[in-house]
Design a protein around this motif. Structure first.
Motif, PDB file in Angstrom:
ATOM      1  N   MET A   1       0.855  -1.203   0.000  1.00 34.10           N
ATOM      2  CA  MET A   1       0.000   0.000   0.000  1.00 34.10           C
ATOM      3  C   MET A   1       0.884   1.243   0.000  1.00 34.10           C
ATOM      4  N   SER A   2       0.916   1.978  -1.085  1.00 36.75           N
ATOM      5  CA  SER A   2       1.669   3.233  -1.075  1.00 36.75           C
ATOM      6  C   SER A   2       0.679   4.371  -1.281  1.00 36.75           C
ATOM      7  N   HIS A   3       1.204   5.591  -1.410  1.00 37.21           N
ATOM      8  CA  HIS A   3       0.255   6.683  -1.587  1.00 37.21           C
ATOM      9  C   HIS A   3      -0.086   6.932  -3.049  1.00 37.21           C
ATOM     10  N   THR A   4      -0.367   5.861  -3.731  1.00 34.73           N
ATOM     11  CA  THR A   4      -1.030   5.948  -5.039  1.00 34.73           C
ATOM     12  C   THR A   4      -2.240   5.035  -4.958  1.00 34.73           C
ATOM     13  N   PRO A   5      -3.254   5.323  -5.727  1.00 35.34           N
ATOM     14  CA  PRO A   5      -4.475   4.515  -5.605  1.00 35.34           C
ATOM     15  C   PRO A   5      -4.283   3.133  -6.219  1.00 35.34           C
ATOM     16  N   SER A   6      -4.905   2.134  -5.612  1.00 29.76           N
ATOM     17  CA  SER A   6      -4.896   0.786  -6.178  1.00 29.76           C
ATOM     18  C   SER A   6      -6.268   0.451  -6.763  1.00 29.76           C
ATOM     19  N   THR A   7      -7.196   1.396  -6.659  1.00 33.47           N
ATOM     20  CA  THR A   7      -8.541   1.180  -7.197  1.00 33.47           C
ATOM     21  C   THR A   7      -8.823   2.203  -8.293  1.00 33.47           C
ATOM     22  N   ARG A   8      -9.884   1.945  -9.038  1.00 37.21           N
ATOM     23  CA  ARG A   8     -10.305   2.894 -10.067  1.00 37.21           C
ATOM     24  C   ARG A   8     -11.739   3.297  -9.808  1.00 37.21           C
ATOM     25  N   LEU A   9     -11.960   4.588  -9.703  1.00 33.19           N
ATOM     26  CA  LEU A   9     -13.303   5.075  -9.431  1.00 33.19           C
ATOM     27  C   LEU A   9     -14.071   5.186 -10.743  1.00 33.19           C
ATOM     28  N   GLU A  10     -15.260   4.588 -10.770  1.00 30.74           N
ATOM     29  CA  GLU A  10     -16.099   4.700 -11.960  1.00 30.74           C
ATOM     30  C   GLU A  10     -17.473   5.161 -11.531  1.00 30.74           C
ATOM     31  N   HIS A  11     -18.231   5.690 -12.472  1.00 27.97           N
ATOM     32  CA  HIS A  11     -19.566   6.144 -12.104  1.00 27.97           C
ATOM     33  C   HIS A  11     -20.532   5.929 -13.249  1.00 27.97           C
ATOM     34  N   GLU A  12     -21.808   5.968 -12.861  1.00 27.52           N
ATOM     35  CA  GLU A  12     -22.896   5.688 -13.795  1.00 27.52           C
ATOM     36  C   GLU A  12     -23.990   6.703 -13.507  1.00 27.52           C
TER      37      GLU A  12
ATOM     38  N   GLY B 145      -9.970 -10.921  11.027  1.00 33.74           N
ATOM     39  CA  GLY B 145      -9.146 -11.765  11.890  1.00 33.74           C
ATOM     40  C   GLY B 145      -7.938 -11.017  12.442  1.00 33.74           C
ATOM     41  N   GLU B 146      -6.935 -11.757  12.861  1.00 31.50           N
ATOM     42  CA  GLU B 146      -5.677 -11.186  13.368  1.00 31.50           C
ATOM     43  C   GLU B 146      -5.085 -10.222  12.336  1.00 31.50           C
ATOM     44  N   GLY B 147      -4.641  -9.085  12.771  1.00 31.41           N
ATOM     45  CA  GLY B 147      -4.025  -8.136  11.842  1.00 31.41           C
ATOM     46  C   GLY B 147      -5.012  -7.539  10.861  1.00 31.41           C
ATOM     47  N   GLY B 148      -6.279  -7.561  11.252  1.00 31.83           N
ATOM     48  CA  GLY B 148      -7.317  -7.054  10.350  1.00 31.83           C
ATOM     49  C   GLY B 148      -7.204  -5.553  10.130  1.00 31.83           C
ATOM     50  N   TYR B 149      -7.602  -5.116   8.953  1.00 25.92           N
ATOM     51  CA  TYR B 149      -7.585  -3.683   8.658  1.00 25.92           C
ATOM     52  C   TYR B 149      -8.502  -3.416   7.475  1.00 25.92           C
ATOM     53  N   VAL B 150      -8.771  -2.138   7.285  1.00 31.43           N
ATOM     54  CA  VAL B 150      -9.454  -1.711   6.067  1.00 31.43           C
ATOM     55  C   VAL B 150      -8.601  -0.632   5.421  1.00 31.43           C
ATOM     56  N   ALA B 151      -8.479  -0.687   4.116  1.00 29.53           N
ATOM     57  CA  ALA B 151      -7.741   0.350   3.387  1.00 29.53           C
ATOM     58  C   ALA B 151      -8.639   0.860   2.277  1.00 29.53           C
ATOM     59  N   TYR B 152      -8.701   2.176   2.128  1.00 34.09           N
ATOM     60  CA  TYR B 152      -9.406   2.664   0.949  1.00 34.09           C
ATOM     61  C   TYR B 152      -8.760   3.906   0.373  1.00 34.09           C
ATOM     62  N   ASP B 153      -8.971   4.040  -0.909  1.00 29.94           N
ATOM     63  CA  ASP B 153      -8.477   5.199  -1.637  1.00 29.94           C
ATOM     64  C   ASP B 153      -9.526   6.301  -1.583  1.00 29.94           C
ATOM     65  N   ILE B 154      -9.051   7.519  -1.374  1.00 27.30           N
ATOM     66  CA  ILE B 154      -9.949   8.663  -1.272  1.00 27.30           C
ATOM     67  C   ILE B 154      -9.724   9.580  -2.475  1.00 27.30           C
ATOM     68  N   PHE B 155     -10.818   9.902  -3.149  1.00 24.46           N
ATOM     69  CA  PHE B 155     -10.766  10.767  -4.326  1.00 24.46           C
ATOM     70  C   PHE B 155     -11.615  12.007  -4.072  1.00 24.46           C
ATOM     71  N   GLY B 156     -11.128  13.148  -4.472  1.00 24.36           N
ATOM     72  CA  GLY B 156     -11.937  14.358  -4.410  1.00 24.36           C
ATOM     73  C   GLY B 156     -12.800  14.459  -5.654  1.00 24.36           C
TER      74      GLY B 156
END
Lengths: 158, 158, 158, 158
Positions: A1-12, B145-156
């Motif tokens: 996990m770095s500070h670039t996105p690993s997901t792609r935002l899409e919309h409808e 479970g052990e070491g659980g986490y959530v990661a998400y990308d934030i877009f403006g």
């Protein structure tokens, strides 16, 4: 996990909302202004609904002058669904723009920043898809004075 | 105004959030489950912050089984800013996926729908840009479970 | 500090609210029912106000069947004050009582438990005292069907 | 219905809450200050519980200087119940009192107005009575600085 996105935002595109402002906004104090509406519509490829009461926005002004939307809306479709809509959002509008709008000017997303984040709730099976999506709304038009209204496009985020 | 959009939704990557889950979620009843976190980070091109307490999600289960995020997070940056983050959101996860996650599996946005809508509040002038944007978060990874986490990308949203 | 109180709770009568229900409640799903009102009044020793839109209650049903009030009300006084009222609350009503009410029966606090906790917000100096008090409301009468309304007494806690 | 009450407000002592403040409050901006706690207790005739995370108060300052509590608390009892507590409230405290408190002074309900309105949510059958009551809390003691805490008595409204 770095500070670039690993997901792609899409919309409808889901729908456009058009909400006449029922009367002059009610100024509670320097931090809270209340708007309400009891008519208008929501139309899109899979929905044709009327905005009904209770529908309002309890708009808060933060210390830095940006605005926070705090809205609740009720939709009723032709086929009998009751849909509860709730959304926050962020508005940036200059004092000059606000004054122009109050005098009847129409502003668009070229003029102001006005983005909301609606979620929907309904038990009607034909609209179950609305329960399952975080949406985003972008202002299409905001008009003050006589015949004032707000219109925004609603997109489902994927 | 017809039922096609007159606006164009655009977005810009702001940061990635990584929040370890502090302990097993607290099940209040069939409609409410509480998660909390007191560490983790938010990193992006213009921000490097720690997640601090109080940070929690009061996750509600709707009658149709979809989940509604109701979260409040506190961020503290290296240069002394305190940033309040609040967001709703929508999660769709099957009972099988939920069970697999509880047993330690890692799910991504290919597996589940998990989209949030954060807004930010701070008085620190270097982060005033955060006050001015409605954001959207998309799950990058959710591990139980052990070491659980959530990661998400934030877009403006623009 | 032991498990006996070291304070004494006192209260003072502030006003009675009388809110006609505008139409049949809107059932969103098994957990959410929306009521709204756009008329009615708030009267007391120091206030005489009209209930105006937006005013609604987004009533939630918990898994155990108790109800949670989630209401927002707007008051306008004869001397020009706009007062924002927001309150949660708890209602206990049996299915039999609910059905009787729907058929037009009037219930009182002898029949049901219906207690709310309003707070007020206004910039009008004559009503600054309302900003400074946590209030509690107790149902005086709840009537369903034609001419339905809810009335409750509001007390300031000291 | 006239402007005198037709109901009688009664109350019953439920418990005393004692919440150490985890660290210095986090000042977000002029309108929002965040407190949090991850220990403390709730004791009364029918309950003996620990305050656990997530527990916080997102305290808002209104334009007139009065404070609005916006708190969420998690309780865990010795017999395994998880209880979600949520409450608003109103605080009036002078700048002088606030400064004295920050320097370590202890204030009581003789000095300040600090009244909250908790509601409870749990699935544990031994605490079902908590789901059924709108409560009111009155400050017993508020101490700042080292070893700071807030204590209040909780009464059920009848």
């Amino acid at each position: 996990m770095s500070h670039t996105p690993s997901t792609r935002l899409e919309h409808e595109y889901l729908m456009t909302l058009h909400a006449p402002v029922a009367e002059a906004p009610q100024q509670v104090d320097g931090s809270l202004t209340i708007f309400h509406s009891d008519r208008g519509w929501a139309k899109g490829p899979r929905i044709d609904a009327a905005i009904v009461a209770p529908t309002g926005d309890w708009l808060r002004t933060l210390p830095d002058g940006t605005l926070r939307v705090d809205a609740r809306m009720t939709l009723r479709t032709g086929d009998g669904a009751v849909i509860h809509v709730v959304y926050g959002g962020v508005i940036r509008i200059s004092p000059q723009q606000f004054q122009a709008m109050g005098a009847g000017a129409m502003l668009t997303s070229d003029d102001i920043y006005f983005v909301t984040a609606p979620v929907f709730q309904t038990a009607h099976p034909d609209y179950a898809w609305l329960n399952q999506v975080q949406a985003v709304g972008k202002v299409a038009a905001l008009k003050g004075g006589e015949g004032g209204y707000v219109a925004y496009d609603i997109f489902g985020i994927r």
